[in-house]
Design an enzyme around this catalytic site. Structure first.
Site, PDB file in Angstrom:
ATOM      1  N   TYR A 146     -57.625 -16.410   3.339  1.00 18.15           N
ATOM      2  CA  TYR A 146     -57.656 -17.283   4.525  1.00 18.15           C
ATOM      3  C   TYR A 146     -59.001 -17.164   5.238  1.00 18.15           C
ATOM      4  CZ  TYR A 146     -55.795 -19.435   8.856  1.00 18.15           C
ATOM      5  OH  TYR A 146     -55.555 -20.244   9.947  1.00 18.15           O
ATOM      6  N   LYS A 196     -61.703 -20.112   5.617  1.00 24.34           N
ATOM      7  CA  LYS A 196     -62.063 -20.598   6.963  1.00 24.34           C
ATOM      8  C   LYS A 196     -63.548 -20.395   7.251  1.00 24.34           C
ATOM      9  CE  LYS A 196     -57.991 -22.152   8.222  1.00 24.34           C
ATOM     10  NZ  LYS A 196     -57.741 -23.584   8.418  1.00 24.34           N
TER      11      LYS A 196
HETATM   12  P1  NAD Z   1     -47.922 -25.460   9.851  1.00 23.26           P
HETATM   13  O1  NAD Z   1     -47.381 -24.601   8.757  1.00 23.26           O
HETATM   14  O2  NAD Z   1     -47.071 -25.764  11.037  1.00 23.26           O
HETATM   15  O3  NAD Z   1     -48.449 -26.847   9.257  1.00 23.26           O
HETATM   16  C1  NAD Z   1     -49.184 -26.899   8.067  1.00 23.26           C
HETATM   17  C2  NAD Z   1     -49.171 -28.313   7.546  1.00 23.26           C
HETATM   18  O4  NAD Z   1     -49.878 -28.336   6.290  1.00 23.26           O
HETATM   19  C3  NAD Z   1     -47.755 -28.849   7.270  1.00 23.26           C
HETATM   20  O5  NAD Z   1     -47.678 -30.210   7.606  1.00 23.26           O
HETATM   21  C4  NAD Z   1     -47.625 -28.669   5.756  1.00 23.26           C
HETATM   22  O6  NAD Z   1     -46.695 -29.549   5.174  1.00 23.26           O
HETATM   23  C5  NAD Z   1     -49.043 -28.984   5.340  1.00 23.26           C
HETATM   24  N1  NAD Z   1     -49.326 -28.506   3.972  1.00 23.26           N
HETATM   25  C6  NAD Z   1     -49.184 -27.256   3.471  1.00 23.26           C
HETATM   26  N2  NAD Z   1     -49.486 -27.253   2.166  1.00 23.26           N
HETATM   27  C7  NAD Z   1     -49.840 -28.521   1.841  1.00 23.26           C
HETATM   28  C8  NAD Z   1     -50.247 -29.159   0.639  1.00 23.26           C
HETATM   29  N3  NAD Z   1     -50.364 -28.491  -0.522  1.00 23.26           N
HETATM   30  N4  NAD Z   1     -50.530 -30.485   0.680  1.00 23.26           N
HETATM   31  C9  NAD Z   1     -50.399 -31.189   1.833  1.00 23.26           C
HETATM   32  N5  NAD Z   1     -50.018 -30.629   2.999  1.00 23.26           N
HETATM   33  C10 NAD Z   1     -49.742 -29.315   2.997  1.00 23.26           C
HETATM   34  O7  NAD Z   1     -49.282 -24.731  10.290  1.00 23.26           O
HETATM   35  P2  NAD Z   1     -50.238 -24.893  11.579  1.00 23.26           P
HETATM   36  O8  NAD Z   1     -50.231 -23.572  12.283  1.00 23.26           O
HETATM   37  O9  NAD Z   1     -49.985 -26.130  12.316  1.00 23.26           O
HETATM   38  O10 NAD Z   1     -51.650 -24.963  10.825  1.00 23.26           O
HETATM   39  C11 NAD Z   1     -52.438 -26.145  10.750  1.00 23.26           C
HETATM   40  C12 NAD Z   1     -53.891 -25.727  10.556  1.00 23.26           C
HETATM   41  O11 NAD Z   1     -54.316 -24.976  11.698  1.00 23.26           O
HETATM   42  C13 NAD Z   1     -54.131 -24.843   9.338  1.00 23.26           C
HETATM   43  O12 NAD Z   1     -55.339 -25.208   8.709  1.00 23.26           O
HETATM   44  C14 NAD Z   1     -54.256 -23.465   9.949  1.00 23.26           C
HETATM   45  O13 NAD Z   1     -55.026 -22.612   9.164  1.00 23.26           O
HETATM   46  C15 NAD Z   1     -54.937 -23.798  11.266  1.00 23.26           C
HETATM   47  N6  NAD Z   1     -54.808 -22.762  12.283  1.00 23.26           N
HETATM   48  C16 NAD Z   1     -53.576 -22.376  12.726  1.00 23.26           C
HETATM   49  C17 NAD Z   1     -53.507 -21.394  13.692  1.00 23.26           C
HETATM   50  C18 NAD Z   1     -52.199 -20.890  14.221  1.00 23.26           C
HETATM   51  O14 NAD Z   1     -52.197 -19.864  14.916  1.00 23.26           O
HETATM   52  N7  NAD Z   1     -51.103 -21.564  13.977  1.00 23.26           N
HETATM   53  C19 NAD Z   1     -54.669 -20.801  14.192  1.00 23.26           C
HETATM   54  C20 NAD Z   1     -55.893 -21.234  13.714  1.00 23.26           C
HETATM   55  C21 NAD Z   1     -55.949 -22.216  12.757  1.00 23.26           C
END
Ligand code: NAD
Length: 257
Positions: free
Chosen positions: A152, A156
């Site tokens: 990850y 990133k």
């Molecule tokens: P989440 O699990 O709620 O959502 C992830 C989304 O990605 C979902 O819609 C899922 O269906 C989709 N997805 C996963 N695999 C896939 C694939 N193979 N093809 C198409 N879609 C796919 O997660 P989130 O927390 O909303 O994360 C969204 C983004 O934000 C990610 O890139 C994550 O790294 C980033 N992020 C999250 C956080 C956090 O604390 N939640 C912090 C920093 C960055």
């Protein structure tokens, strides 16, 4: 009317971003995994908000041909992709020596390479129209590391580099490319890693929240998905036309330390 493609928008941050663009009157292309009936409910709900059209494309972000088809279909349906939000992402928490090779490949594919595939497909249309916004949802882990998240953190950090390189390539063509770096947001992605982190560190799930996740977030609060969506709306606006090749941190002070 602008058209926004938001990858991984069936849940969490992506869903909040797609909702914000739909409410703002854009056409929106949803993407992501999930139960088709649930996704259709989301699509209908968003379509009823801002006057734009909302469609769904099921491209798997590990499949370059499906990604290309998503951008092509969006361009065919709406006349072009103006705003591209690369948000789909997954996590896996494991010691490096136990980290499954296929998980490494999957995380690099979804969290990094998929953005290369969406961007390369969307850029020609943006260049032709002389306007575009590319927003990559990176993470505080694009700037700093935590143990047990090798794939990850690598992906990133990679997306931060991709953001800067592409921003320079298209800077004089009305296209901006930026990243948003959230700290911990309480979405399904984070909730899923709580038991794994507890196991990897030999602590309770409550301790994971307070001593691991919020330990580095000086506000001691999770970031909300709406805060991330608001930053995306700003980056997509004309007010942000000179903001490019950079990132907005929304991490409660995490990376100030
Ligand atoms: P989440 O699990 O709620 O959502 C992830 C989304 O990605 C979902 O819609 C899922 O269906 C989709 N997805 C996963 N695999 C896939 C694939 N193979 N093809 C198409 N879609 C796919 O997660 P989130 O927390 O909303 O994360 C969204 C983004 O934000 C990610 O890139 C994550 O790294 C980033 N992020 C999250 C956080 C956090 O604390 N939640 C912090 C920093 C960055």
């Amino acid at each position: 009317m602008k058209t926004a493609v938001v990858t991984g928008s069936t849940s969490g941050i992506g869903l909040a971003i797609a909702t914000a663009f739909a409410e703002g009157g854009a056409n929106v292309v949803l993407n992501g995994l999930g139960d088709p009936a649930e996704i259709e409910k989301i699509r209908k709900r968003l379509a009823a908000t801002g006057g734009g059209k909302v469609s769904y494309h099921p491209a798997d972000m590990t499949k370059p041909a499906e990604i290309a088809d998503m951008i092509e279909t969006a361009a065919g349906e709406f006349g072009g992709v103006d705003i591209l939000v690369n948000n789909a992402g997954i996590q896996h928490v494991e010691k490096i020596e136990d980290f499954p090779v296929e998980k490494w490949d999957q995380i690099i594919a979804i969290n990094l390479s998929s953005s290369f595939h969406t961007i390369r497909a969307a850029i020609p249309g943006m260049k032709a129209r002389g306007w575009g916004r590319i927003i990559n949802i990176a993470s505080a882990h694009g700037l700093v590391a935590s143990p047990f998240k090798s794939a990850y953190v690598a992906a990133k950090h990679g997306i931060m580099g991709l953001t800067k390189a592409v921003a320079l390539e298209v800077a004089d063509q009305g296209i901006t490319v930026n990243a948003i770096c959230p700290g911990y947001v309480l979405t399904p992605l984070v909730e899923k890693q709580i038991p794994d982190t507890a196991r990897a560190r030999g602590i309770t799930e409550a301790q994971v929240k307070s001593d691991v996740m919020l330990k580095f977030q000086p506000t001691k609060e999770f970031v909300s998905v709406d805060e991330v969506a608001a930053a995306a709306v700003y980056l997509a606006s004309d007010a942000a036309r000179s903001v490019t090749g950079t990132h907005i941190s929304i991490d409660g002070g995490w990376t100030a330390q």
